[in-house]
Design a protein around this motif. Structure first.
Motif, mmCIF file in Angstrom:
data_model
loop_
_atom_site.group_PDB
_atom_site.id
_atom_site.type_symbol
_atom_site.label_atom_id
_atom_site.label_comp_id
_atom_site.label_asym_id
_atom_site.label_seq_id
_atom_site.Cartn_x
_atom_site.Cartn_y
_atom_site.Cartn_z
ATOM 1 N N ALA A 43 60.809 -3.592 -16.454
ATOM 2 C CA ALA A 43 60.331 -2.798 -17.588
ATOM 3 C C ALA A 43 59.861 -3.713 -18.708
ATOM 4 O O ALA A 43 60.509 -4.726 -19.024
ATOM 5 C CB ALA A 43 61.431 -1.875 -18.104
ATOM 6 N N TYR A 45 59.006 -3.518 -22.748
ATOM 7 C CA TYR A 45 59.267 -2.670 -23.914
ATOM 8 C C TYR A 45 58.230 -2.944 -24.995
ATOM 9 O O TYR A 45 57.816 -4.106 -25.201
ATOM 10 C CB TYR A 45 60.668 -2.934 -24.459
ATOM 11 C CG TYR A 45 61.766 -2.405 -23.562
ATOM 12 C CD1 TYR A 45 62.397 -1.195 -23.858
ATOM 13 C CD2 TYR A 45 62.155 -3.090 -22.419
ATOM 14 C CE1 TYR A 45 63.402 -0.703 -23.038
ATOM 15 C CE2 TYR A 45 63.158 -2.599 -21.592
ATOM 16 C CZ TYR A 45 63.773 -1.396 -21.909
ATOM 17 O OH TYR A 45 64.761 -0.898 -21.098
ATOM 18 N N TYR A 46 57.839 -1.885 -25.706
ATOM 19 C CA TYR A 46 56.782 -1.972 -26.710
ATOM 20 C C TYR A 46 57.305 -1.513 -28.068
ATOM 21 O O TYR A 46 58.166 -0.635 -28.170
ATOM 22 C CB TYR A 46 55.587 -1.097 -26.313
ATOM 23 C CG TYR A 46 54.881 -1.597 -25.071
ATOM 24 C CD1 TYR A 46 53.716 -2.357 -25.164
ATOM 25 C CD2 TYR A 46 55.390 -1.331 -23.804
ATOM 26 C CE1 TYR A 46 53.078 -2.831 -24.027
ATOM 27 C CE2 TYR A 46 54.763 -1.797 -22.661
ATOM 28 C CZ TYR A 46 53.607 -2.548 -22.779
ATOM 29 O OH TYR A 46 52.978 -3.022 -21.651
ATOM 30 N N THR A 59 63.367 3.669 -28.027
ATOM 31 C CA THR A 59 62.812 2.689 -27.089
ATOM 32 C C THR A 59 61.591 3.282 -26.397
ATOM 33 O O THR A 59 61.540 4.476 -26.099
ATOM 34 C CB THR A 59 63.842 2.262 -26.024
ATOM 35 O OG1 THR A 59 64.278 3.402 -25.283
ATOM 36 C CG2 THR A 59 65.039 1.597 -26.667
ATOM 37 N N ARG A 61 58.983 2.114 -23.172
ATOM 38 C CA ARG A 61 58.830 1.104 -22.126
ATOM 39 C C ARG A 61 57.894 1.580 -21.027
ATOM 40 O O ARG A 61 57.665 2.780 -20.852
ATOM 41 C CB ARG A 61 60.191 0.769 -21.518
ATOM 42 C CG ARG A 61 60.755 1.879 -20.639
ATOM 43 C CD ARG A 61 62.168 1.601 -20.191
ATOM 44 N NE ARG A 61 62.661 2.690 -19.342
ATOM 45 C CZ ARG A 61 63.947 2.931 -19.111
ATOM 46 N NH1 ARG A 61 64.873 2.158 -19.656
ATOM 47 N NH2 ARG A 61 64.301 3.935 -18.317
ATOM 48 N N ARG A 62 57.397 0.588 -20.268
ATOM 49 C CA ARG A 62 56.624 0.831 -19.057
ATOM 50 C C ARG A 62 57.416 0.232 -17.898
ATOM 51 O O ARG A 62 57.599 -0.979 -17.825
ATOM 52 C CB ARG A 62 55.242 0.199 -19.146
ATOM 53 C CG ARG A 62 54.341 0.483 -17.953
ATOM 54 C CD ARG A 62 53.016 -0.257 -18.106
ATOM 55 N NE ARG A 62 52.050 0.152 -17.089
ATOM 56 C CZ ARG A 62 51.960 -0.375 -15.866
ATOM 57 N NH1 ARG A 62 52.822 -1.344 -15.503
ATOM 58 N NH2 ARG A 62 51.058 0.049 -15.016
ATOM 59 N N ARG A 63 57.909 1.085 -17.011
ATOM 60 C CA ARG A 63 58.766 0.625 -15.919
ATOM 61 C C ARG A 63 58.051 0.776 -14.581
ATOM 62 O O ARG A 63 57.375 1.785 -14.324
ATOM 63 C CB ARG A 63 60.074 1.420 -15.879
ATOM 64 C CG ARG A 63 60.931 1.112 -14.655
ATOM 65 C CD ARG A 63 62.121 2.046 -14.539
ATOM 66 N NE ARG A 63 63.238 1.560 -15.337
ATOM 67 C CZ ARG A 63 64.393 2.221 -15.454
ATOM 68 N NH1 ARG A 63 64.543 3.390 -14.855
ATOM 69 N NH2 ARG A 63 65.372 1.723 -16.167
ATOM 70 N N TRP A 71 55.997 5.542 -17.752
ATOM 71 C CA TRP A 71 56.232 5.294 -19.166
ATOM 72 C C TRP A 71 57.408 6.155 -19.626
ATOM 73 O O TRP A 71 57.472 7.346 -19.313
ATOM 74 C CB TRP A 71 54.998 5.653 -19.987
ATOM 75 C CG TRP A 71 53.864 4.690 -19.838
ATOM 76 C CD1 TRP A 71 52.828 4.775 -18.952
ATOM 77 C CD2 TRP A 71 53.653 3.513 -20.597
ATOM 78 N NE1 TRP A 71 51.983 3.715 -19.110
ATOM 79 C CE2 TRP A 71 52.462 2.914 -20.118
ATOM 80 C CE3 TRP A 71 54.340 2.880 -21.636
ATOM 81 C CZ2 TRP A 71 51.946 1.740 -20.656
ATOM 82 C CZ3 TRP A 71 53.834 1.700 -22.174
ATOM 83 C CH2 TRP A 71 52.654 1.146 -21.680
ATOM 84 N N PRO A 115 54.007 -5.754 -26.580
ATOM 85 C CA PRO A 115 55.208 -6.047 -25.792
ATOM 86 C C PRO A 115 56.188 -6.890 -26.605
ATOM 87 O O PRO A 115 55.807 -7.879 -27.230
ATOM 88 C CB PRO A 115 54.673 -6.829 -24.596
ATOM 89 C CG PRO A 115 53.214 -6.492 -24.519
ATOM 90 C CD PRO A 115 52.786 -6.292 -25.941
ATOM 91 N N ARG A 118 60.899 -8.046 -21.913
ATOM 92 C CA ARG A 118 60.802 -7.673 -20.508
ATOM 93 C C ARG A 118 62.218 -7.675 -19.936
ATOM 94 O O ARG A 118 63.004 -8.589 -20.194
ATOM 95 C CB ARG A 118 59.928 -8.646 -19.738
ATOM 96 C CG ARG A 118 59.904 -8.378 -18.226
ATOM 97 C CD ARG A 118 59.067 -9.393 -17.485
ATOM 98 N NE ARG A 118 59.325 -9.330 -16.039
ATOM 99 C CZ ARG A 118 58.785 -10.167 -15.163
ATOM 100 N NH1 ARG A 118 57.943 -11.100 -15.567
ATOM 101 N NH2 ARG A 118 59.083 -10.065 -13.881
ATOM 102 N N LEU A 200 67.443 -3.082 -24.290
ATOM 103 C CA LEU A 200 66.453 -3.709 -25.160
ATOM 104 C C LEU A 200 67.131 -4.536 -26.242
ATOM 105 O O LEU A 200 66.751 -5.690 -26.484
ATOM 106 C CB LEU A 200 65.557 -2.647 -25.793
ATOM 107 C CG LEU A 200 64.610 -3.160 -26.886
ATOM 108 C CD1 LEU A 200 63.662 -4.214 -26.314
ATOM 109 C CD2 LEU A 200 63.833 -2.020 -27.517
#
Length: 553
Positions: A43, A45-46, A59, A61-63, A71, A115, A118, A200
C-alpha cells in the motif's frame, strides 16, 4: 466506478517475531477457524505535504494484492471507522479518485496529494465463525515492512496482530465482548496493546515531526479580548468543517447545522468588523453569505417536505385522495434532492475552497486593527480602557437597536389590512433576522469580553424559534402556491384542491406561532437591560458613566 462503504471496528496488538498465535477458539464467541490464507499486500499512502489527513486521523491509500485491492479511505467514526473503497483506476497510479477526495475536500481543499509512505505486509489471515456458522471476525497476523517517504524517513519492520469484526458484529455489544475476550486471550499469549493507532503512523515514525504543519490559530495573550474573538471564530469554523462531509453524505439535519455554523460565522465577522478589517476580511464575509444562500435553498426544501408529509398525514376529511397527497410530498422531496445536488456541487467549487483557505488564513494571521488591540491583563468586562471590548459592545448595542426599530415598524402595521399581507409578513421576517443577528452578537461578545450574555442569547433564541415557526408556515404557503401554478400550467388534470386546503392550514399555523411573539420580545428587552446595567456598572468602576438603557414594550 462504484464506491462502497463499510464500518470498520478493529483492535491492534503488538507482538514479537517469536510470539505464537494462540488457539483462536479460545475466544468464547468463536466456534471455529475456517483456515488461514497468506496474502502479499502493498500500500502507498497519500496526504498533503503538511499531512492534513494524517493529523486528522484519516488515511488514504492505494493497495495492491489480497482480496480488497483498490483505493481506501478511512475516516473516524463513533465506535469505529468509516472505510470507503474504490476500484483501482487505469493510468496514473498517483491519481486519487475524486470519490475518495470529496469526503475530505474541506480538509485537503485543492492541495496536491503526494505519496508519504509505503507499507508492505505479509498477512496471514484467519476467518472466525460463531456457533451458527456466521462469520464474526477476521484475525490477521501481519509481518510489516514500511518506508517513510518524508524527508528523513527510514525503513522499519514490525509484527502485529489485528482482529476486525464482521458486518454482523461491528457496532454491537456482542462485537465489543468479542474484542475484549480476544484481548484477554492475546495478552496471555504475550501480545500487548499497539502503541500506534495505524500502520501509517508507525511507518512515518519520527519523520512526522519534521513535516511542515498546516497554518495554526494565532495565539494572542491569554485572557485578552483578541483571544476571545479568535476563539469564537474558530469554534464555528471547526463546526463548518465538521458538517461538510455530513452534508455530502446527506445526513439528516446536516444542511441545517452547516447553515447555522455558516451564518454564525458570518455574523461574528460582522460583529468584529471594526476590531478586524481589510478587503480580504470583507471578502470572506461575502463568501459566507453566498454559502449560506446555497444551503438555505436546500434547507427550505427539506423543511417543507417534512411539513407537507405531516400535514397530509393529518388530513382526516376524506376529500383528498392519498395519491394527490403522495404526489405533492414527492414533488417537494424531488426539489430537495435537486437542491442538495447543487449544494454538493458548490462544496467542490473553487469559490468554496477559496473561502476555506481565507478562513484558515484569517485565524492564522488575524487582521486586528492596531488602534483597537489591547494589552494583556486582567480587566473587568466593558472597562473603557479595553478599546476592543468597547467596539464590540457598541456593535451589540447597534444590533439591539435595530431589533427594536424593526419591531416597532412591524407592530405598527400588523393589524392594518390596507398593507398587503406579504409586506406585513416580510416585516416579521426582518424582526427574526435582527433577533438572529443579536443572538449571534451576544454569543460572540460574551466569548470575547467576558460579559454575561447568556440570558440575552437564550431570549433571542426563544424569539427565533417562535418567528422561525411563523416563517416556516409562510415558506410552506409560498411553495404551495408555486406547486399549484405549476400544476395548472402543466394542464395534466392535477387536483389542486389539496394545495388550497393546506394553504389555509398554514395561514392558521402562522397565526398560532405568532401568538407567543410579544412575550419573547419582552424577555429580550429585559435581558438586554440586565446586560446594559452590568456594562454601566463596570463603566462606573472605570469612571465612565455613559451608556444607554433598554426599554420596555
Amino acid at each position: 466506478m462504484p464506491t462502497s462503504e463499510f464500518f470498520e471496528v478493529e483492535a491492534k496488538f503488538a507482538v514479537t517475531d517469536g510470539t505464537e498465535v494462540p488457539d483462536l477458539t479460545g475466544i468464547p464467541t468463536v466456534s471455529a477457524v475456517t483456515g488461514t490464507t497468506v496474502h502479499e499486500l502493498s500500500a502507498v499512502y497519500y496526504d498533503t505535504g503538511d499531512l492534513r489527513l494524517t493529523r486528522s486521523r484519516i488515511t488514504l491509500r492505494r493497495r495492491t494484492g489480497g482480496t480488497d485491492a483498490g483505493w481506501h479511505a478511512k475516516l473516524p467514526g463513533d465506535g469505529g471507522r468509516r472505510e470507503l473503497h474504490h476500484e483501482l483506476t487505469d493510468g496514473d497510479v498517483n491519481a486519487v479518485p475524486r470519490a475518495l477526495i470529496d469526503p475530505v475536500r474541506a480538509i485537503v481543499r485543492d492541495l496536491p496529494l503526494i505519496p508519504i509512505a509505503r507499507v508492505d505486509n505479509e498477512r496471514h489471515g484467519s476467518v472466525l465463525v460463531d456457533s451458527s456458522g456466521t462469520v464474526c471476525a477476521e484475525f490477521c497476523d501481519d509481518h510489516v515492512t514500511a518506508w517513510s517517504l518524508l524527508p528523513g524517513g527510514e525503513r522499519t519492520t514490525w509484527r502485529e496482530w489485528e482482529i476486525e469484526l464482521s458486518g454482523d458484529y461491528a457496532g454491537t455489544d456482542a462485537g465489543v465482548t468479542l474484542i475484549e475476550s480476544a484481548a484477554e486471550l492475546f495478552g496471555t499469549a504475550g501480545a500487548g496493546p499497539s502503541e500506534s493507532p495505524s500502520k501509517l503512523v508507525a511507518a512515518l515514525g519520527d519523520s512526522i515531526d519534521d513535516a511542515p504543519h498546516p497554518p495554526g490559530v494565532a495565539e494572542p495573550a491569554p485572557g485578552s479580548t483578541e483571544a476571545g474573538v479568535l476563539s469564537a471564530l474558530e469554534y464555528n469554523y471547526r463546526r463548518l468543517l465538521d458538517h461538510d462531509p455530513r452534508v455530502r453524505r446527506d445526513e439528516w439535519d446536516s444542511v441545517h447545522q452547516m447553515r447555522v455554523a455558516t451564518r454564525e460565522l458570518r455574523s461574528h465577522l460582522e460583529t468584529f468588523d471594526g476590531v478586524m478589517d481589510g478587503d480580504s476580511y470583507r471578502d470572506t464575509a461575502r463568501g459566507l453569505r453566498e454559502l449560506a444562500a446555497v444551503l438555505g435553498t436546500a434547507r427550505d426544501a427539506e423543511v417543507v417536505a417534512e411539513r407537507f408529509r405531516e400535514l397530509t398525514a393529518g388530513e382526516q376529511s376524506g376529500i383528498v385522495s392519498p395519491a394527490s397527497a403522495a404526489a405533492l410530498v414527492d414533488s417537494v422531496r424531488a426539489d430537495y434532492r435537486d437542491a442538495h445536488a447543487r449544494v454538493v456541487e458548490y462544496l467542490n467549487s473553487p469559490g468554496y475552497l477559496r473561502l476555506l483557505a481565507e478562513l484558515e488564513e484569517l485565524l492564522a494571521d488575524p487582521p486586528f486593527r492596531r488602534d483597537t488591540v489591547t494589552d494583556a491583563g486582567e480587566k473587568d468586562p466593558g472597562e473603557t480602557g479595553d478599546t476592543t471590548a468597547e467596539v464590540l459592545l457598541d456593535r451589540l448595542g447597534h444590533a439591539y437597536r435595530k431589533l427594536l426599530t424593526r419591531h416597532d415598524h412591524a407592530m405598527a402595521v400588523w393589524e392594518d389590512r390596507s398593507v398587503p399581507l406579504r409586506e406585513r409578513e416580510e416585516n416579521i421576517h426582518r424582526i427574526r433576522k435582527a433577533a438572529k443577528k443579536l443572538r449571534y452578537s451576544a454569543e460572540a461578545v460574551g466569548a470575547a469580553t467576558g460579559l454575561k450574555t447568556k440570558h440575552l442569547y437564550k431570549a433571542c433564541g426563544r424569539m427565533q424559534s417562535v418567528l422561525g415557526d411563523f416563517q416556516d408556515a409562510v415558506t410552506s404557503r409560498d411553495i404551495l402556491l408555486a406547486k399549484a401554478e405549476q400544476a395548472r400550467a402543466a394542464g395534466d388534470g392535477t387536483d389542486t384542491f389539496l394545495h388550497g386546503l393546506l394553504y389555509q392550514r398554514e395561514l392558521n399555523n402562522g397565526d398560532d406561532a405568532l401568538a407567543g411573539y410579544r412575550k419573547t420580545m419582552d424577555a429580550v428587552v429585559d435581558a438586554y437591560s440586565e446586560l446594559d446595567n452590568q456594562r454601566r456598572k463596570n463603566r462606573r468602576k472605570a469612571g465612565d458613566t455613559s451608556g444607554k438603557k433598554g426599554r420596555k414594550h
